[in-house]
Design an enzyme around this catalytic site. Structure first.
Site, mmCIF file in Angstrom:
data_model
loop_
_atom_site.group_PDB
_atom_site.id
_atom_site.type_symbol
_atom_site.label_atom_id
_atom_site.label_comp_id
_atom_site.label_asym_id
_atom_site.label_seq_id
_atom_site.Cartn_x
_atom_site.Cartn_y
_atom_site.Cartn_z
ATOM 1 N N GLU A 2 0.896 -1.153 0.051
ATOM 2 C CA GLU A 2 0.009 0.050 0.129
ATOM 3 C C GLU A 2 0.921 1.160 0.097
ATOM 4 O OE1 GLU A 2 -2.101 0.598 3.733
ATOM 5 O OE2 GLU A 2 -1.476 -1.324 4.483
ATOM 6 N N CYS A 23 -3.210 -3.778 4.589
ATOM 7 C CA CYS A 23 -2.265 -5.024 4.975
ATOM 8 C C CYS A 23 -2.418 -6.333 4.577
ATOM 9 C CB CYS A 23 -2.228 -4.721 6.613
ATOM 10 S SG CYS A 23 -1.941 -3.148 7.225
ATOM 11 N N HIS A 79 -1.507 -10.178 12.387
ATOM 12 C CA HIS A 79 -1.051 -8.795 11.743
ATOM 13 C C HIS A 79 -0.848 -7.813 12.966
ATOM 14 C CE1 HIS A 79 -0.970 -4.956 9.899
ATOM 15 N NE2 HIS A 79 -1.978 -4.637 10.381
ATOM 16 N N ASN A 86 5.101 -1.323 12.388
ATOM 17 C CA ASN A 86 4.259 -1.647 11.423
ATOM 18 C C ASN A 86 4.788 -1.693 10.176
ATOM 19 O OD1 ASN A 86 1.560 -2.641 10.196
ATOM 20 N ND2 ASN A 86 0.583 -0.800 10.960
HETATM 21 P P1 HMG Z 1 -3.437 7.139 21.562
HETATM 22 O O1 HMG Z 1 -4.801 7.709 21.851
HETATM 23 O O2 HMG Z 1 -2.093 7.754 21.329
HETATM 24 O O3 HMG Z 1 -3.134 5.980 22.662
HETATM 25 O O4 HMG Z 1 -3.745 6.219 20.194
HETATM 26 P P2 HMG Z 1 -4.200 5.672 24.081
HETATM 27 O O5 HMG Z 1 -4.380 6.904 24.826
HETATM 28 O O6 HMG Z 1 -5.402 4.648 23.597
HETATM 29 O O7 HMG Z 1 -3.232 4.683 24.885
HETATM 30 C C1 HMG Z 1 -2.699 3.511 24.086
HETATM 31 C C2 HMG Z 1 -2.624 2.552 25.280
HETATM 32 O O8 HMG Z 1 -1.533 2.766 26.128
HETATM 33 C C3 HMG Z 1 -3.774 2.258 25.969
HETATM 34 O O9 HMG Z 1 -3.918 0.764 26.387
HETATM 35 C C4 HMG Z 1 -3.487 3.056 27.495
HETATM 36 O O10 HMG Z 1 -4.171 2.592 28.647
HETATM 37 C C5 HMG Z 1 -1.972 2.690 27.533
HETATM 38 P P3 HMG Z 1 -5.041 0.242 25.952
HETATM 39 O O11 HMG Z 1 -6.334 0.703 26.845
HETATM 40 O O12 HMG Z 1 -5.309 0.129 24.651
HETATM 41 O O13 HMG Z 1 -5.056 -1.130 26.507
HETATM 42 N N1 HMG Z 1 -1.310 3.814 28.365
HETATM 43 C C6 HMG Z 1 -0.169 3.065 29.196
HETATM 44 N N2 HMG Z 1 0.259 2.098 29.503
HETATM 45 C C7 HMG Z 1 1.190 2.108 30.342
HETATM 46 N N3 HMG Z 1 1.838 3.023 31.078
HETATM 47 C C8 HMG Z 1 1.225 4.282 30.820
HETATM 48 C C9 HMG Z 1 0.324 4.521 29.588
HETATM 49 N N4 HMG Z 1 -0.261 5.410 29.219
HETATM 50 C C10 HMG Z 1 -1.448 4.994 28.313
HETATM 51 N N5 HMG Z 1 2.017 5.282 31.228
HETATM 52 C C11 HMG Z 1 -3.726 4.333 18.756
HETATM 53 C C12 HMG Z 1 -3.188 4.902 20.088
HETATM 54 C C13 HMG Z 1 -3.361 2.931 18.427
HETATM 55 C C14 HMG Z 1 -5.038 4.507 18.568
HETATM 56 C C15 HMG Z 1 -3.036 5.118 17.852
HETATM 57 O O14 HMG Z 1 -1.707 5.156 17.910
HETATM 58 C C16 HMG Z 1 -3.220 5.053 16.251
HETATM 59 O O15 HMG Z 1 -4.330 5.652 15.628
HETATM 60 N N6 HMG Z 1 -2.565 4.497 15.457
HETATM 61 C C17 HMG Z 1 -2.799 3.813 14.089
HETATM 62 C C18 HMG Z 1 -3.943 3.179 14.013
HETATM 63 C C19 HMG Z 1 -3.447 1.442 14.136
HETATM 64 O O16 HMG Z 1 -2.720 1.013 14.248
HETATM 65 N N7 HMG Z 1 -4.801 0.675 14.213
HETATM 66 C C20 HMG Z 1 -4.778 -0.832 14.579
HETATM 67 C C21 HMG Z 1 -5.728 -1.484 13.963
HETATM 68 S S1 HMG Z 1 -6.086 -1.172 12.239
HETATM 69 C C22 HMG Z 1 -4.914 -2.098 11.400
HETATM 70 O O17 HMG Z 1 -4.237 -3.044 12.198
HETATM 71 C C23 HMG Z 1 -4.486 -1.875 9.980
HETATM 72 C C24 HMG Z 1 -3.379 -1.004 9.791
HETATM 73 O O18 HMG Z 1 -2.093 -1.784 9.868
HETATM 74 C C25 HMG Z 1 -3.431 -0.402 8.274
HETATM 75 C C26 HMG Z 1 -3.617 -1.448 7.263
HETATM 76 O O19 HMG Z 1 -4.529 -2.307 7.326
HETATM 77 O O20 HMG Z 1 -3.114 -0.989 6.077
HETATM 78 C C27 HMG Z 1 -3.227 -0.063 10.587
#
Ligand code: HMG
Length: 387
Positions: A79, A111, A233, A275
């Site tokens: 992609e 992906c 993945h 990733n």
């Molecule tokens: P965010 O808002 O920065 O993070 O975005 P958050 O506030 O949700 O925190 C992440 C985690 O850290 C949470 O854990 C917090 O509790 C924890 P969870 O509730 O999820 O278990 N946390 C802590 N832990 C320990 N100590 C601390 C602490 N503070 C917080 N001090 C998000 C996170 C993944 C949404 C963002 O990075 C994002 O948008 N990433 C891109 C999208 C993505 O990867 N999606 C995955 C599913 S889609 C997919 O797999 C397809 C893809 O590969 C593309 C394709 O297919 O081509 C993306």
């Protein structure tokens, strides 16, 4: 006839940023990145590494061990495409000197691309048992500096050789697929950065996993305890951990421990690379094979997810002697050779790589000798060179 993965090659660029450094720069607690997201390091591609060059470099890891004249198919899943018409695979075919009779093209579904290619290759080899197929997944995950998605970026490629009587993993017949037209993640034609509904994407990934995993077990009359490992993945390793928790809940202690241990092994390489979209599931496979000691015939479940969205669950069995096909020391050395960038250097490298060089400008690579790289365009034709 048994068909499956006979060789596997991995390449990731020679630069990375450390997650603790990044957390400090963004004013976040490092444990959010290390534990909450589950990443330690993130590979950074400079302007000279793109999907094509990384795909060539991944395939070169095993090219001298195969009979090039038997390759009848070359599929490139990405992609991070470099051209709207010409397939990335043609640049690769040329660099690798594959024969003109090779059928070759590029596929896209986020992906899911490498998995799509793998299934096409499996069926190709069934029809042409004396021929082999190369399938490449190669991507650079880019959300942008200081965005929520930043910690889930990465860059790299996996290349596999598919053949009859494979030496690593036989692919089983049957699969369960599930697709829906949704907007969890996408990249418009005029943007080098992905757009994402982050929280929503993490939820649908898990819903799709439950759909295809349960359907697969039902169709194949399997239970969770029949699997020796399940791999995922990994957009970031915490996402896979959540899916694995769903897989093992309500299981007996032995099954739980086995699938937790195998997940732990499967996430190690991704934690240091990030990733790599199409190739991510197959980096999990490589990590599992290198960092665990599974017996011959072990049943491995594979969960492939591509945003937009398309998911599939399928399985394979390990082949006796599979360890002899791997090069864990080589992969470790490749990671160890990388330069640790400061956050400022990473930002500059990242932003520079978003620019297209002026036509005629010749790019130089700081990679090790023998590595292929993007050297700029001549008359708007992309040039790939070997260092
Ligand atoms: P965010 O808002 O920065 O993070 O975005 P958050 O506030 O949700 O925190 C992440 C985690 O850290 C949470 O854990 C917090 O509790 C924890 P969870 O509730 O999820 O278990 N946390 C802590 N832990 C320990 N100590 C601390 C602490 N503070 C917080 N001090 C998000 C996170 C993944 C949404 C963002 O990075 C994002 O948008 N990433 C891109 C999208 C993505 O990867 N999606 C995955 C599913 S889609 C997919 O797999 C397809 C893809 O590969 C593309 C394709 O297919 O081509 C993306």
């Amino acid at each position: 006839m048994k068909v499956g993965i006979d060789k596997i090659g991995f390449y990731t660029p020679n630069k990375y940023v450390d997650m603790v450094d990044l957390a400090h720069a963004r004013g976040d607690d490092p444990n959010k990145y290390l534990i909450g997201i589950g990443q330690k390091q993130m590979a950074v591609a400079d302007q000279t590494q793109d999907a094509v060059s990384m795909g060539i470099n991944a395939t070169l890891k095993y090219l001298d061990q195969i009979d090039k004249d038997k390759v009848g198919l070359l599929v490139f899943g990405t992609e991070s495409s470099v051209d709207q018409s010409k397939s990335a695979s043609l640049f690769v075919k040329s660099a690798l000197h594959l024969r003109p009779e090779v059928r070759t093209f590029e596929v896209k579904e986020a992906c899911f691309g490498l998995t799509a290619g793998l299934i096409i290759a499996r069926d190709f080899v069934r029809v042409h048992p004396d021929e082999t197929a190369i399938v490449i997944g190669s991507d650079i995950a880019r959300y942008g500096v200081a965005t929520p998605g930043e910690v889930t970026q990465g860059a790299g490629s996996i290349s596999v050789l598919v053949k009859s009587d494979p030496a690593i993993l036989t692919l089983n017949d049957g699969h369960s697929a599930y697709s829906e037209d949704i907007n969890d993640f996408w990249r418009p034609n005029d943007s080098k950065l992905a757009m994402v509904d982050g929280k929503y994407s993490t939820q649908v990934y898990l819903q799709f996993f439950e759909n295809v995993f349960n359907q697969y077990k039902k169709d194949r009359k399997l239970e969770t305890k029949d699997f020796d490992a399940i791999i995922y993945h990994l957009p970031f390793t915490k996402q896979g951990l959540k899916a694995n928790r769903l897989a093992v809940e309500d299981q007996d202690e032995t099954t739980k421990k086995r699938l937790e241990d195998s997940f732990e092994a499967s996430k190690q390489l991704s934690m240091e690379v990030g990733n790599i979209y199409t190739a991510s599931l197959y980096l999990s496979l490589l990590s599992l094979l290198e960092k665990s000691d599974l017996a011959a015939d072990s049943l491995i479940g594979l969960f492939s997810y591509g945003s937009g969205a398309m998911a599939e669950f399928f399985s394979g069995n390990l082949v006796d002697g599979y360890k002899s096909q791997l090069d864990p020391e080589g992969d470790e050395a490749m990671l160890a050779r990388r330069q640790r960038l400061t956050v400022k250097e990473y930002e500059d490298t990242f932003n520079k790589a978003l620019e297209d060089p002026k036509d005629g400008e010749v790019l130089e690579s700081d990679e090790v000798a023998g590595t292929w790289y993007f050297a700029g365009t001549e008359n708007y034709i992309r040039q790939y060179k070997k260092k």
